[in-house]
Write a protein that holds these residues in place. Sequence first.
Motif: not given
Length: 166
Positions: A53-78
């Motif tokens: 989740g950290l790897t994927e979310a950081q990749k998405l944040l670096d590419e400007g996709y905060a919403f999709t990073a949120h979805e990844v982080l939410e999946a880890v949270w669950k």
Amino acid sequence: MRAKAENSDRDRNESGRAQNQRPRDRYGRPLPHGSVGEVERVPDDAEFTADEGLTEAQKLLDEGYAFTAHEVLEAVWKSAPEPERELWRGLAQIAVGVTHAQRGNMLGAARLLRRGADRTAPFVPAPHGLDTEGVAAFARALADDLDAGRARPGEGIDPSGMRLCP
């Protein structure tokens, strides 16, 4: 209590729960059915380990996709163990706060950024090599910039400044 609309256009899963499967733009806004989305959706049943989740979310944040990073982080949270759930919830809130800023909802963004920072900051030392102090500082600084009018919505909000790990 709100009555359930009988002719609802909302997408629903097999159990009747709301589940929006429409394609999304880069800021997570739903596009019309049949459109081609700008980002690949994270399935509602996605599972990520903390490291994945950290790897994927950081990749998405670096590419400007905060919403999709949120979805990844939410999946880890669950799926996170109870002692870490508030940490992951806070990270997801910060990412969606950035999303609200990108969409132009400055007041809602600032509130979510501060709420997420308050949830992540107590996790010191943080598990999984997370930089909770840095993430909380990023969130609070962005919230302050939004409140002061120094940050502009859309492309002016850079989620790559949210560094999950040093």
